[in-house]
Design an enzyme around this catalytic site. Structure first.
Site, PDB file in Angstrom:
ATOM      1  CG  HIS A 214       4.598  -2.457   9.698  1.00  0.00           C
ATOM      2  ND1 HIS A 214       5.449  -4.074  10.669  1.00  0.00           N
ATOM      3  CD2 HIS A 214       5.949  -2.230   8.780  1.00  0.00           C
ATOM      4  CE1 HIS A 214       6.848  -3.988   9.673  1.00  0.00           C
ATOM      5  NE2 HIS A 214       6.890  -2.675   9.424  1.00  0.00           N
TER       6      HIS A 214
HETATM    7  C1  UD1 Z   1       8.591   1.549   6.805  1.00  0.00           C
HETATM    8  C2  UD1 Z   1       9.211   0.915   6.019  1.00  0.00           C
HETATM    9  C3  UD1 Z   1       9.020  -1.112   6.334  1.00  0.00           C
HETATM   10  C4  UD1 Z   1       9.565  -1.154   7.269  1.00  0.00           C
HETATM   11  C5  UD1 Z   1       8.331   0.032   8.316  1.00  0.00           C
HETATM   12  C6  UD1 Z   1       9.118  -0.264  10.381  1.00  0.00           C
HETATM   13  C7  UD1 Z   1       9.149   1.282   2.891  1.00  0.00           C
HETATM   14  C8  UD1 Z   1       8.742   1.049   2.069  1.00  0.00           C
HETATM   15  N1  UD1 Z   1       8.640   0.552   4.071  1.00  0.00           N
HETATM   16  O1  UD1 Z   1       7.296   0.936   6.313  1.00  0.00           O
HETATM   17  O2  UD1 Z   1       9.653  -1.995   5.136  1.00  0.00           O
HETATM   18  O3  UD1 Z   1       9.111  -2.188   8.258  1.00  0.00           O
HETATM   19  O4  UD1 Z   1       8.838   1.303   8.008  1.00  0.00           O
HETATM   20  O5  UD1 Z   1       8.195   0.361  10.271  1.00  0.00           O
HETATM   21  O6  UD1 Z   1      10.157   2.039   3.735  1.00  0.00           O
HETATM   22  N2  UD1 Z   1       4.249   7.302  10.391  1.00  0.00           N
HETATM   23  C9  UD1 Z   1       3.731   7.475  11.541  1.00  0.00           C
HETATM   24  N3  UD1 Z   1       5.015   8.057  11.855  1.00  0.00           N
HETATM   25  C10 UD1 Z   1       5.971   8.248  12.165  1.00  0.00           C
HETATM   26  C11 UD1 Z   1       6.389   7.643  10.281  1.00  0.00           C
HETATM   27  C12 UD1 Z   1       4.916   6.958  10.038  1.00  0.00           C
HETATM   28  O7  UD1 Z   1       2.718   8.896  11.161  1.00  0.00           O
HETATM   29  O8  UD1 Z   1       7.662   8.299  12.419  1.00  0.00           O
HETATM   30  C13 UD1 Z   1       2.969   6.926   9.498  1.00  0.00           C
HETATM   31  C14 UD1 Z   1       2.789   7.830   8.217  1.00  0.00           C
HETATM   32  O9  UD1 Z   1       1.105   7.834   8.311  1.00  0.00           O
HETATM   33  C15 UD1 Z   1       2.595   7.233   7.352  1.00  0.00           C
HETATM   34  C16 UD1 Z   1       2.857   5.278   7.653  1.00  0.00           C
HETATM   35  O10 UD1 Z   1       2.920   5.886   9.055  1.00  0.00           O
HETATM   36  O11 UD1 Z   1       2.230   7.871   5.806  1.00  0.00           O
HETATM   37  C17 UD1 Z   1       3.601   4.680   7.047  1.00  0.00           C
HETATM   38  O12 UD1 Z   1       5.149   5.005   6.980  1.00  0.00           O
HETATM   39  P1  UD1 Z   1       6.603   4.903   5.928  1.00  0.00           P
HETATM   40  O13 UD1 Z   1       7.303   4.827   6.531  1.00  0.00           O
HETATM   41  O14 UD1 Z   1       6.046   4.985   4.331  1.00  0.00           O
HETATM   42  O15 UD1 Z   1       6.114   3.303   5.928  1.00  0.00           O
HETATM   43  P2  UD1 Z   1       5.970   2.101   6.893  1.00  0.00           P
HETATM   44  O16 UD1 Z   1       4.545   1.584   7.154  1.00  0.00           O
HETATM   45  O17 UD1 Z   1       6.380   2.428   7.923  1.00  0.00           O
END
Ligand code: UD1
Length: 382
Positions: A214
């Site tokens: 991820h």
């Molecule tokens: C975040 C953390 C990362 C951690 C990871 C674990 C930051 C900068 N990054 O990354 O350190 O390793 O979480 O999972 O804080 N999304 C969904 N549903 C959710 C959450 C996210 O669909 O419940 C999708 C959305 O499209 C979103 C993307 O995932 O834009 C990224 O989510 P985000 O929390 O921004 O970053 P992660 O890649 O999950």
């Protein structure tokens, strides 16, 4: 150093936001609940919000539901951080805690730490001092800044203490306590052993590989993502490779039309191939990890969990902020180059498992140590 005994209640606001925070917070909340003098409030920022990314973990870890959910959801880094700060400030003004406790290195960690110190509320950072020395990682910026403003820095490995001292953090703020995520793993290992996930996915112990992916550096660059999927696809000609997929990664796979790398499961035992699944809950994933022949990942937490489980782990990264998993544990850094991934994976598959060492204080008692230190420093131990 103990200070004078204060009022009966010790209000602490605890913060979670994203998936890897939940298993770190669970043992801390359980330990705080054993001390009636602590009034623990749990705030969920809502950075992660899907059932599979959040709710399932509260159920599996038997965590109390959050007292407050800031419901910030997904957004750019700036917007997400700003929204968390704005909403968290209101919570702090209302709750008036003596301490804010944050874990890990996600945007919620930094946003809440910064909000707290701006209001003059001290911050405890659990999992402090880890450094990849790669400032292109969003987490590295979150770690550096959170540590710089925290009053209590709780570390999981000795390298973290060295990093913090090098950055000029006074030694009396740093406490080497072990690993709260491993507290959770050890507590749930037997329960996870009873998970039916292997039967559900139709695989046998020691007969499959397990993948998670991820990191933006791996999944946001089309060339890198396709190279990694190509390597996994090649490896999947040797054994089934199971890939519970983060929503960020699934979105990219869809947008880049890369679904042809994956195999559709047919009836009967899973044959060779690369199989895509929804993200799994804590107990099912722990079971899958414990019984895998090999894990391939770009997660930091999984490097630590496989070290305790003694399962070989290939990290699809150039660096790690958790060096003890490489020097003592089962972790090997392979980067994202196709030949390197395949060669190292085949080497592991052809060898008996190598001996490994459990890192110091990864013994299931980290949360207890942390709460003791806080009680002492806030004058709640007469
Ligand atoms: C975040 C953390 C990362 C951690 C990871 C674990 C930051 C900068 N990054 O990354 O350190 O390793 O979480 O999972 O804080 N999304 C969904 N549903 C959710 C959450 C996210 O669909 O419940 C999708 C959305 O499209 C979103 C993307 O995932 O834009 C990224 O989510 P985000 O929390 O921004 O970053 P992660 O890649 O999950």
């Amino acid at each position: 150093m103990a200070v004078s005994f204060k009022g009966a209640h010790f209000p602490i606001v605890n913060v979670v936001g994203a998936r890897p925070n939940f298993m770190k917070m669970a043992p801390l909340l359980a330990e705080m609940a054993r001390h009636p003098e602590i009034r623990a409030v749990l705030v969920h920022t809502g950075q992660h919000y899907d059932e599979a990314m959040s709710t399932l973990f509260f159920q599996d870890l038997e965590m109390p539901a959050p007292d407050i959910n800031l419901e910030v959801g997904s957004a750019s880094h700036a917007v997400q951080t700003a929204l968390i700060m704005q909403r968290f400030e209101t919570v702090l003004l209302e709750e008036k805690p003596e301490l804010v406790l944050v874990v890990g290195d996600v945007n919620s960690t930094l946003a809440c730490a910064l909000t707290s110190v701006k209001l003059g509320i001290p911050v405890a950072h659990v999992e402090a001092g880890l450094r990849s020395f790669d400032r292109s990682m969003p987490e590295e910026i979150n770690r550096l800044l959170t540590d710089a403003i925290s009053a209590y820095l709780f570390t999981t490995e000795k390298s973290a203490n060295e990093n913090l001292l090098r950055e000029g953090i006074p030694p009396e703020k740093i406490h080497f306590v072990g690993n709260v995520m491993i507290d959770t793993l050890l507590k749930h290992r037997d329960q996870a052993g009873r998970s039916q996930i292997l039967t559900q996915l139709r695989v046998r112990e020691q007969s499959y590989g397990l993948v998670t992916l991820h990191r933006p550096s791996n999944v946001d660059c089309p060339h890198t993502l396709e190279t990694i999927l190509g390597a996994l696809h090649a490896l999947a000609q040797r054994l089934p490779i199971l890939f519970p997929c983060h929503p960020r990664t699934r979105e990219k796979i869809g947008a880049l039309h890369l679904t042809h790398y994956f195999t559709h499961p047919t009836d009967g035992a899973l044959s060779r191939g690369l199989y895509l699944y929804e993200p799994l809950g804590y107990l099912d994933f722990l079971k899958l990890m414990a019984e895998a022949k090999l894990v391939l990942t770009d997660s930091g937490g999984i490097q630590e969990e496989t070290t305790i489980l003694g399962v070989p782990c290939l990290s699809l990264r150039e660096n790690t902020e958790r060096p003890v998993t490489v020097t003592g544990g089962t972790n090997t850094l392979v980067g994202a180059a196709r030949e390197q991934i395949i060669a190292k994976a085949l080497e592991i598959l052809s060898q008996p498992r190598l001996p490994y060492r459990v890192p110091d204080l990864w013994d299931g008692h980290a949360a207890k140590r942390i709460v003791q230190i806080l009680l002492r420093n806030f004058g709640r131990v007469p």
